[in-house]
Design a protein around this motif. Structure first.
Motif, PDB file in Angstrom:
ATOM      1  N   SER A 139       0.850  -1.198   0.000  1.00 45.03           N
ATOM      2  CA  SER A 139       0.000   0.000   0.000  1.00 45.03           C
ATOM      3  C   SER A 139       0.883   1.244   0.000  1.00 45.03           C
ATOM      4  CB  SER A 139      -0.907   0.006   1.232  1.00 45.03           C
ATOM      5  OG  SER A 139      -0.126   0.068   2.407  1.00 45.03           O
ATOM      6  N   PRO A 140       0.398   2.318  -0.640  1.00 46.21           N
ATOM      7  CA  PRO A 140       1.213   3.538  -0.642  1.00 46.21           C
ATOM      8  C   PRO A 140       1.296   4.137   0.766  1.00 46.21           C
ATOM      9  CG  PRO A 140      -0.959   3.956  -1.572  1.00 46.21           C
ATOM     10  CD  PRO A 140      -0.889   2.496  -1.301  1.00 46.21           C
ATOM     11  N   GLU A 141       2.421   4.746   1.071  1.00 41.51           N
ATOM     12  CA  GLU A 141       2.576   5.366   2.383  1.00 41.51           C
ATOM     13  C   GLU A 141       1.718   6.627   2.439  1.00 41.51           C
ATOM     14  OE1 GLU A 141       6.501   5.768   3.899  1.00 41.51           O
ATOM     15  OE2 GLU A 141       5.649   6.242   5.867  1.00 41.51           O
ATOM     16  N   VAL A 142       0.877   6.703   3.445  1.00 36.80           N
ATOM     17  CA  VAL A 142       0.032   7.887   3.611  1.00 36.80           C
ATOM     18  C   VAL A 142       0.703   8.783   4.643  1.00 36.80           C
ATOM     19  CG1 VAL A 142      -2.269   8.712   4.243  1.00 36.80           C
ATOM     20  CG2 VAL A 142      -2.002   6.444   3.195  1.00 36.80           C
ATOM     21  N   PRO A 143       1.047  10.012   4.279  1.00 40.72           N
ATOM     22  CA  PRO A 143       1.721  10.874   5.256  1.00 40.72           C
ATOM     23  C   PRO A 143       0.809  11.124   6.456  1.00 40.72           C
ATOM     24  CG  PRO A 143       1.598  11.927   3.077  1.00 40.72           C
ATOM     25  CD  PRO A 143       0.767  10.693   3.014  1.00 40.72           C
ATOM     26  N   ALA A 144       1.417  11.199   7.633  1.00 38.77           N
ATOM     27  CA  ALA A 144       0.627  11.466   8.836  1.00 38.77           C
ATOM     28  C   ALA A 144      -0.105  12.792   8.663  1.00 38.77           C
ATOM     29  CB  ALA A 144       1.537  11.514  10.046  1.00 38.77           C
ATOM     30  N   PRO A 145      -1.366  12.845   9.032  1.00 39.98           N
ATOM     31  CA  PRO A 145      -2.126  14.077   8.837  1.00 39.98           C
ATOM     32  C   PRO A 145      -1.712  15.213   9.775  1.00 39.98           C
ATOM     33  CG  PRO A 145      -3.465  12.412   9.937  1.00 39.98           C
ATOM     34  CD  PRO A 145      -2.181  11.750   9.568  1.00 39.98           C
ATOM     35  N   ARG A 146      -1.030  14.881  10.864  1.00 43.07           N
ATOM     36  CA  ARG A 146      -0.622  15.917  11.823  1.00 43.07           C
ATOM     37  C   ARG A 146       0.844  15.712  12.189  1.00 43.07           C
ATOM     38  NH1 ARG A 146      -4.975  15.113  16.492  1.00 43.07           N
ATOM     39  NH2 ARG A 146      -4.169  12.983  16.298  1.00 43.07           N
ATOM     40  N   ASP A 147       1.412  16.677  12.876  1.00 41.26           N
ATOM     41  CA  ASP A 147       2.820  16.627  13.273  1.00 41.26           C
ATOM     42  C   ASP A 147       3.107  15.315  14.015  1.00 41.26           C
ATOM     43  OD1 ASP A 147       5.277  16.883  14.588  1.00 41.26           O
ATOM     44  OD2 ASP A 147       5.060  19.051  14.821  1.00 41.26           O
ATOM     45  N   GLU A 148       3.995  14.521  13.452  1.00 43.75           N
ATOM     46  CA  GLU A 148       4.255  13.189  14.016  1.00 43.75           C
ATOM     47  C   GLU A 148       5.043  13.206  15.317  1.00 43.75           C
ATOM     48  OE1 GLU A 148       4.308   9.389  12.691  1.00 43.75           O
ATOM     49  OE2 GLU A 148       4.851   9.906  10.640  1.00 43.75           O
ATOM     50  N   GLU A 149       5.633  14.346  15.660  1.00 41.15           N
ATOM     51  CA  GLU A 149       6.308  14.405  16.962  1.00 41.15           C
ATOM     52  C   GLU A 149       5.291  14.696  18.066  1.00 41.15           C
ATOM     53  OE1 GLU A 149       9.808  17.099  16.922  1.00 41.15           O
ATOM     54  OE2 GLU A 149      10.808  15.167  17.176  1.00 41.15           O
ATOM     55  N   VAL A 150       4.241  15.425  17.692  1.00 45.53           N
ATOM     56  CA  VAL A 150       3.266  15.853  18.702  1.00 45.53           C
ATOM     57  C   VAL A 150       2.117  14.862  18.830  1.00 45.53           C
ATOM     58  CG1 VAL A 150       1.672  17.709  19.377  1.00 45.53           C
ATOM     59  CG2 VAL A 150       3.856  18.263  18.250  1.00 45.53           C
ATOM     60  N   TYR A 151       1.636  14.373  17.669  1.00 42.69           N
ATOM     61  CA  TYR A 151       0.400  13.588  17.676  1.00 42.69           C
ATOM     62  C   TYR A 151       0.631  12.131  17.307  1.00 42.69           C
ATOM     63  CZ  TYR A 151      -2.038  18.033  17.890  1.00 42.69           C
ATOM     64  OH  TYR A 151      -2.487  19.263  18.275  1.00 42.69           O
ATOM     65  N   TYR A 152      -0.049  11.280  18.003  1.00 43.19           N
ATOM     66  CA  TYR A 152      -0.063   9.857  17.655  1.00 43.19           C
ATOM     67  C   TYR A 152      -0.789   9.685  16.327  1.00 43.19           C
ATOM     68  CZ  TYR A 152      -1.559   4.995  17.692  1.00 43.19           C
ATOM     69  OH  TYR A 152      -1.813   3.699  17.337  1.00 43.19           O
ATOM     70  N   TYR A 153      -0.222   8.848  15.481  1.00 43.02           N
ATOM     71  CA  TYR A 153      -0.811   8.558  14.175  1.00 43.02           C
ATOM     72  C   TYR A 153      -1.212   7.086  14.187  1.00 43.02           C
ATOM     73  CZ  TYR A 153      -0.849   7.780   9.050  1.00 43.02           C
ATOM     74  OH  TYR A 153      -1.184   7.432   7.776  1.00 43.02           O
ATOM     75  N   ALA A 154      -2.512   6.824  14.286  1.00 40.64           N
ATOM     76  CA  ALA A 154      -2.993   5.445  14.353  1.00 40.64           C
ATOM     77  C   ALA A 154      -3.117   4.883  12.949  1.00 40.64           C
ATOM     78  CB  ALA A 154      -4.346   5.395  15.060  1.00 40.64           C
ATOM     79  N   THR A 155      -2.324   3.882  12.650  1.00 37.88           N
ATOM     80  CA  THR A 155      -2.433   3.203  11.366  1.00 37.88           C
ATOM     81  C   THR A 155      -1.922   1.777  11.539  1.00 37.88           C
ATOM     82  OG1 THR A 155      -1.623   3.094   9.076  1.00 37.88           O
ATOM     83  CG2 THR A 155      -0.212   4.222  10.654  1.00 37.88           C
ATOM     84  N   THR A 156      -2.445   0.868  10.729  1.00 35.59           N
ATOM     85  CA  THR A 156      -1.984  -0.523  10.799  1.00 35.59           C
ATOM     86  C   THR A 156      -0.985  -0.831   9.697  1.00 35.59           C
ATOM     87  OG1 THR A 156      -3.822  -1.270   9.414  1.00 35.59           O
ATOM     88  CG2 THR A 156      -4.155  -1.328  11.806  1.00 35.59           C
ATOM     89  N   ARG A 157      -0.449   0.207   9.068  1.00 38.15           N
ATOM     90  CA  ARG A 157       0.569  -0.035   8.053  1.00 38.15           C
ATOM     91  C   ARG A 157       1.707  -0.861   8.659  1.00 38.15           C
ATOM     92  NH1 ARG A 157       2.331   2.018   3.114  1.00 38.15           N
ATOM     93  NH2 ARG A 157       4.595   2.047   3.189  1.00 38.15           N
ATOM     94  N   PRO A 158       2.173  -1.915   7.983  1.00 38.11           N
ATOM     95  CA  PRO A 158       3.234  -2.751   8.569  1.00 38.11           C
ATOM     96  C   PRO A 158       4.427  -1.923   9.045  1.00 38.11           C
ATOM     97  CG  PRO A 158       2.325  -3.825   6.641  1.00 38.11           C
ATOM     98  CD  PRO A 158       1.674  -2.465   6.705  1.00 38.11           C
TER      99      PRO A 158
END
Ligand code: FDA
Length: 583
Positions: free
Chosen positions: A447-466
């Motif tokens: 699957s294509p990598e989907v960029p985190a919608p918010r700042d990845e240092e500040v916000y948790y990014y919930a995804t099941t990407r391997p």
């Protein structure tokens, strides 16, 4: 006569990293010896912030309730007050450790666990006891002197410091959890980059009842803009809660290029009183010590059969509280792999993924802590203070902030912005929760990598990407709430599927039998083992209900299938063969 003791894994060090490793290995049924050159656990509070990902490790070990029972809870951690002293005028406040209502929601959505404050001298016994109770041989007063490895194992020379006897411990693998002056890292020649010992701080551990000064603004740290030579040349003093509200650490800076600091009891009381701002409060000094901020990471974390975890491979400022948290997660990454290789379920290539997965984390957290360390001086710069201001200069600068002039308004804005900017020293939820891996133990799903919608240092990014951490969702069984995390872990791979997952269950059983490694299957959805009562799993899983997530023992998604493939057994076989190095 050659005196040799044998074991599967020798763990050198009984701090957070080593004790977690021993507890994990014993839980997985792997024989191990843990040595500690000291007679017991840490005799000072040291690290304390215990973040969600770390509590999740304790949860997997069955130790979460014990940890929460001894820890100070999140609700007493969050008011970080900046002031001239604890009793003096306030200059501003931060809501830290996700206690701001906005971040409280982020925090609660990310995990079934909660951040808490557990000083190291209370955490270590929990881990060491669990290790010993589950089978680790724990040897205190036992110091590593040197090691050599060959094709089949590692020979470590150790000394019993009680009677001076030297002997050899022969193991298949060795974990160097021997802290910031790691002999193991040195013996195997790990390349360390960065600088040791920037700035000097004095820690004063003391007892004083400060309830009346803090209970209406409960926090685990209070920050003081005071005159004098401070941390990195600016005068920030800290009061850190050890036990609410009668045990504390006072942190004060000293000039490393100047004379050795005074560590007398009288000086300890003076520092405590200066930070408290009320000399009439009774203070009993328990201990005093000095420490310096390091800024070092290893460019490699292993050599053959020897692995380094914890401060041995990353040393940094306490900002963001990443020290013992990261150390424990290093061990969580490594130990299931060692267990599978030692049981013959995986080939040695699985162990190489420890380096590929955790070295980038070591580098990332050291950089983050350094950037955070750099957020304190701007508070002082906004006041145009010299490096070591005297009391008059300091109070004049602070008083000037209140002047109704344009010049003072600009200063106010700069000061407030600098003060609020330090939130990144305490609120980097994404740094804690988003650690993700690329290695041969992760199989991409194309699957294509989907960029985190918010700042990845500040916000948790919930995804099941391997490569990412399994998202937490509450599901239910017999009307009771269960976290998705509780469906996994305990040293085993888990396949989570849904209503259409019967074929997956059959495939997992066949593949597990083929690899001699049972794969746990859990189904989530209507009529399944677990009900997706809130509909959260459906949304977070990012796969259809006949798709599947393959979750590693450390809660990392190893692979996912969006839907049921024509040959699920073949697909699962290929994936596990790649991960386990059994092609
Ligand atoms: P750790 O140093 O805890 O343990 C090393 C272990 O190895 C010990 O058991 C030691 O006896 C053993 N050992 C060493 N050499 C050996 C040998 N040759 N043979 C046998 N055993 C050997 N972090 C933070 O986040 N917030 C904070 O406020 C602080 N404060 C702080 C204060 C002070 C004074 C220090 C020294 C450190 C901190 N830290 C901290 C850092 C934090 O304590 C650190 O990140 C963790 O303890 C790292 O855990 P480890 O298990 O990797 O090493």
């Amino acid at each position: 006569t050659h005196n040799v003791v044998e074991t599967e894994v020798l763990v050198v060090g009984a701090g957070p990293a080593g004790a977690a490793a021993a507890a994990l290995l014993s839980t997985y049924g792997i024989a191990n010896i843990m040595i500690n050159k000291h007679g017991g656990v840490s005799n000072s509070p040291r690290a304390h912030i215990t973040n969600q990902r770390c509590v999740e490790v304790f949860r997997d070990l069955g130790l979460e309730s014990e940890v929460q029972r001894q820890a100070t809870p999140q609700r007493l951690m969050g008011e970080h007050v900046y002031a001239t002293s604890l009793a003096g005028p306030e200059l501003g406040r931060l809501r830290t450790w996700y206690t701001h209502p906005h971040f409280q929601a982020e925090h609660d959505l990310a995990s079934p666990t909660s951040v808490c404050d557990l000083p190291q001298h209370l955490l270590e016994p929990i881990l060491v006891n669990a290790a010993a109770a589950r089978g680790s041989s724990v040897r205190c007063h036992t110091e590593l002197l040197g090691l050599v490895q060959d094709q089949d194992g590692v020979s470590a020379r150790v000394r019993d410091r009680i009677n001076g006897t030297e002997y050899e411990i022969r193991s298949k693998y060795l974990i160097g959890a021997d802290g910031g002056n790691s002999l193991v890292a040195q013996e195997i020649g790990l390349p360390l980059v960065g600088k040791m010992g920037a700035g000097g701080s004095i820690n004063v551990v003391f007892e004083a009842d400060l309830t009346h000064l803090v209970e209406h603004r409960p926090g685990d740290m209070y920050w003081f803009v005071q005159p004098g030579v401070g941390h990195g040349g600016n005068g920030v003093g800290v009061l850190r809660m050890v036990r609410p509200w009668n045990k504390w650490i006072g942190v004060w800076g000293y000039d490393v290029d100047g004379p050795a600091p005074d560590l007398s009891e009288a000086e300890g009381i003076r520092i405590a009183h200066q930070l408290i701002g009320d000399d009439s409060i009774a203070v009993r000094v328990e201990s005093m010590s000095t420490w310096a901020v390091n800024d070092v990471y290893a460019e490699d974390t292993m050599r053959g059969r020897v692995f380094c975890v914890g401060d041995a491979v990353h040393r940094h400022s306490p900002m963001n509280g990443l020290g013992s948290n990261t150390s424990i997660q290093d061990s969580y990454n490594l130990c299931w792999k060692l267990a599978m290789v030692l049981r013959g379920q995986a080939g040695p290539s699985l162990l190489e993924t420890y380096r590929d997965e955790r070295q980038p984390v070591a580098e990332q957290i050291v950089r983050r802590a350094k950037r955070s360390e750099g957020l304190m001086p701007p508070i002082f710069m906004a006041l145009d203070l010299p490096p070591a201001p005297d009391p008059e200069t300091m109070s004049r600068a602070l008083a000037a902030l209140q002047a109704p002039t344009l010049e003072a308004r600009a200063k106010r804005q700069a000061f407030d912005a600098a003060l609020q900017g330090t939130i990144m020293c305490f609120n980097t939820h994404g740094v804690e929760t988003n650690q993700s891996y690329t290695s041969s133990a992760i199989v991409p799903d194309g699957s294509p990598e989907v960029p985190a919608p918010r700042d990845e240092e500040v916000y948790y990014y919930a995804t099941t990407r391997p490569g990412r951490h399994l998202p937490h969702a509450w599901v239910t069984r017999d009307q009771k709430r269960v976290s998705t995390f509780d469906l996994c872990g305990k040293g085993q791979f888990t396949l989570i599927t849904g209503v259409g997952g019967v074929a997956w269950a059959e495939a997992a059983e066949a593949v597990g039998a083929g690899f001699d490694m049972p794969i746990r299957v859990r189904t989530v959805g209507r009529g399944c083992d677990f009900e997706d009562s809130y509909g959260d799993y459906r949304r977070l899983s990012e796969v259809d209900d006949d798709g599947a997530l393959l979750v590693r023992p450390d809660h990392i998604v190893a692979w996912r299938a969006a839907t049921l493939p024509a040959d699920p057994e073949g697909a699962l076989t290929d994936v596990l063969a790649a991960i386990l190095g059994r092609r």
